[in-house]
Write an enzyme that holds these catalytic residues in place. Structure first.
Site, PDB file in Angstrom:
ATOM      1  N   VAL A 120       0.833  -1.185   0.000  1.00 26.46           N
ATOM      2  CA  VAL A 120       0.000   0.000   0.000  1.00 26.46           C
ATOM      3  C   VAL A 120       0.876   1.246   0.000  1.00 26.46           C
ATOM      4  O   VAL A 120       1.819   1.327   0.793  1.00 26.46           O
ATOM      5  CB  VAL A 120      -0.903   0.028   1.247  1.00 26.46           C
ATOM      6  N   CYS A 121       0.591   2.195  -0.891  1.00 26.37           N
ATOM      7  CA  CYS A 121       1.343   3.446  -0.860  1.00 26.37           C
ATOM      8  C   CYS A 121       0.528   4.492  -0.120  1.00 26.37           C
ATOM      9  O   CYS A 121      -0.376   5.102  -0.668  1.00 26.37           O
ATOM     10  CB  CYS A 121       1.674   3.944  -2.262  1.00 26.37           C
ATOM     11  N   LEU A 122       0.817   4.620   1.162  1.00 26.82           N
ATOM     12  CA  LEU A 122       0.143   5.620   1.972  1.00 26.82           C
ATOM     13  C   LEU A 122       1.247   6.299   2.764  1.00 26.82           C
ATOM     14  O   LEU A 122       1.995   5.624   3.471  1.00 26.82           O
ATOM     15  CB  LEU A 122      -0.881   4.933   2.896  1.00 26.82           C
ATOM     16  N   CYS A 163       5.795   4.493  -3.674  1.00 26.79           N
ATOM     17  CA  CYS A 163       5.511   4.651  -5.097  1.00 26.79           C
ATOM     18  C   CYS A 163       6.740   5.125  -5.871  1.00 26.79           C
ATOM     19  O   CYS A 163       6.900   4.792  -7.035  1.00 26.79           O
ATOM     20  CB  CYS A 163       4.330   5.592  -5.303  1.00 26.79           C
TER      21      CYS A 163
END
EC number: 2.3.2.34
Lengths: 182, 433
Positions: free
Chosen positions: A109-111, B211
């Protein structure tokens, strides 16, 4: 030797008594998680599950968004908290293969608050609010699933269709996804 | 010392301690009025049993300095073995020692160089030892690189304090370095600010957004982190990554290298891979020397009472040293936190009937004037006894309410009670009547 004990007696902390037993002590991480859990506000769209109720450092969270593009889905995350919590953030992973710009096919998860912006003052509630927000407002500028992010950026309607498609267990651009509808 | 004055040959027993003796054998401007210099102080210092945790960069310096300060009964714990990369600063080790346990080699070296000093090594984890072990020492000096280990020894020493036993209070002296920066601090468990109170003094490890790693790496480190966090999980999920296994590091290095090529990034090397994956912080020998020396001087002052040490209640307890932008040091008092989960509240003894149900126990908590809890949640180290929230956990633990305390807990076990209405938690040691 410095007379520490005299000073301690001067401090008059008489009420704080502890004997020297060797019984196990509740760890600082457990204590903090206990506090965080008691302050959790899950609302109607989220619920937790503890496979082993005695182990509060490992649990799953289910999010069922009641609005937005992911409405009608049921998304599962595992939380793994180590003894260094809250210095270290909880490790959160999605257990399903889903089509989401900020979640990769492995469930990472990119948080920001799960990694680079984690601070010990943040609590578990902040993390679950953050996760919930990802389903309301998927974010194309922090992509983990690059194709999903491209779709969201270039064609929002198409992206919405892809989300529906993937949630029923269909494939998007040759990649098959897990059925996640309630 | 009389001995030194009488015999002027090299064999004079205290010749080595000539300078220390100037401090130990006469009162100074900072000594207490009732402080008696001489034999007793020297004797007290050599009898002080002191524990050093860590025999690495700081540990080597600490062991050497303690031995040269007159401590004669030193114990050292370290779980590591010597790596060739340690040799540039961990000066008690030689090339032929590579692969041997640090604690043992360090102890032998110092014993050889400073005759009369006894150093007892233990190769293993601090968690392997219990309170009985830690109780034998007068004080503990830490030269650690891990926050987890610091938190463990801190909470152990805080919990050991027994109001009725002066010997149960062990001063904790903690040194730490990172590049040109470092700190030395003194903690008097339960009396002054502890490591848990000061947890926010440790800068969290700088992390790159996931990311960035997954999509647009810009630096060689990004490629390594990608291999470490994403690629390993994808391809070798079933293997636990061992950062000391050269095969594992080589695998990550190869993956990182090919990713770097793909994005035209240069500079990925094997040793960089090792550094990123193991989170190796650049260690500078002289910073270790400065911080360790400061720790040892504090240990000496506490053991001998010749001068006021760092860490007295109401005084400074934290010395930060910053050498990366010219040089700056600042010594201050870090205040104790009332709501510190470790030292904010030491477990209180509470006598209860073992046949009382958990439910009635919680009700009695509501009536206790100092507690007055509305929605208490309670656990022991092993068991989640009853949680009010979240709902699933409440449901799972509800059956415990009807159980008797003696079914759920051992006599003397510690429980923690929290309530959303209060910042602090309550710890009780339940003794069955």
């Amino acid at each position: 030797m410095l007379k520490i004990w005299n000073m301690k007696q001067k401090q008059q902390q008489a009420e704080t008594a502890a004997s020297g037993g060797k019984k196990k002590k509740v760890t600082a991480a457990q204590l903090r998680v206990q506090k965080d859990l008691s302050e959790l506000s899950l609302g109607s769209t989220m619920k937790t599950e503890f496979p082993n109720p005695d182990d509060i450092l490992n649990f799953t969270l289910t999010i069922e968004p009641d609005e937005g593009m992911y409405k009608g889905g049921s998304f599962h995350f595992t939380f793994a908290i180590n003894q260094n919590f809250p210095h270290d953030p909880p490790k959160v992973k999605c257990t399903q293969k889903i089509y989401h710009p900020n979640i990769d096919l492995e469930g990472n998860v990119c948080l920001n608050i799960l990694r680079e912006d984690w601070k010990p003052v943040l609590n578990l509630n902040a993390v679950i609010v953050g996760l919930q927000f990802l389903f309301l407002e998927p974010n194309a500028s922090d992509p983990l699933n690059k194709e999903a992010a491209e779709d969201l950026k270039s064609n929002r309607e198409g992206f919405k269709r892809n989300v529906r498609q993937s949630m029923t267990g269909g494939s998007v651009k040759g990649q098959s996804y897990e059925r996640v509808q309630k | 010392m009389a001995e030194v004055l009488q015999k002027n040959g090299v064999s004079a027993p205290r010749a080595r301690w000539k300078h220390l003796d100037k401090i130990l054998t006469r009162p100074g401007p900072f000594t207490d009025e009732d402080w008696v210099p001489g034999e007793d102080v020297i004797e007290g210092l050599s009898r002080t049993k002191i524990l050093v945790i860590g025999a690495g960069g700081l540990g080597c310096e600490i062991l050497k300095s303690l031995a040269l300060s007159g401590f004669k009964d030193i114990h050292v714990i370290d779980m590591d073995t010597i790596d060739v990369s340690n040799l540039n600063r961990q000066f008690l080790f030689r090339h032929s020692d590579v692969g041997q346990p640090k604690a043992t080699i360090a102890a032998k070296f110092v014993e050889r160089r400073v005759p009369g000093v006894k150093i007892t090594p233990f190769v293993g984890k601090i968690q392997d030892k219990d309170e009985d072990y830690y109780r034998q020492f007068t004080m503990v000096v830490c030269g650690l690189d891990s926050i987890e280990a610091r938190r463990w020894i801190n909470s152990t020493l805080v919990d050991m304090v027994d109001e009725d036993d002066p010997d149960s209070l062990k001063p904790l002296i903690d040194g730490g370095t990172e590049g040109f920066k470092g700190q030395a601090r003194v903690i008097l468990p339960t009396m002054t600010s502890c490591i848990e109170c000061q947890l926010d003094m440790h800068a969290p490890r700088a992390a790159v957004p996931l990311c960035t790693l997954a999509t647009i790496p810009r630096q060689p480190q990004h490629c390594i982190e990608w291999a470490h966090i994403i690629k390993w999980e994808e391809e070798r999920k079933d293997v636990t990554l061992d950062t000391d296994d050269p095969e594992h590091i080589t695998w990550l290095y190869q993956k990182a290298l090919s990713r770097a090529k793909e994005f035209n990034i240069e500079g990925v090397t094997y040793s960089m891979t090792q550094g990123v994956v193991k989170n190796i912080i650049p260690a500078i020998a002289s910073t270790n020397a400065i911080v360790a020396a400061s720790c040892c001087n504090e240990a000496f002052k506490i053991a001998t009472n010749t001068n006021p040490p760092l860490g007295l209640p109401g005084g400074n307890n934290y010395m930060m040293y910053s050498g990366d932008d010219s040089i700056y040091t600042y010594t201050f008092e870090h205040l104790k936190k009332d709501d510190c989960p470790v030292c904010g509240n030491v477990a209180k003894k509470l006598e209860v009937n073992g046949d009382m149900t958990l439910e009635s126990f919680l009700e009695s908590m509501a009536e206790k004037p100092e507690a007055q809890l509305k929605k208490p949640s309670i656990r022991s180290e092993e068991k989640t006894l009853y949680y009010q929230s979240p709902p699933s956990l409440e449901e799972q633990t509800r059956p415990n309410l009807k159980k008797e305390l003696s079914e759920l807990l051992e006599n003397g076990e510690e429980v923690v009670v929290t309530d959303p209405a209060f910042q602090i938690s309550f710890k009780f040691k339940l003794l069955f009547k």
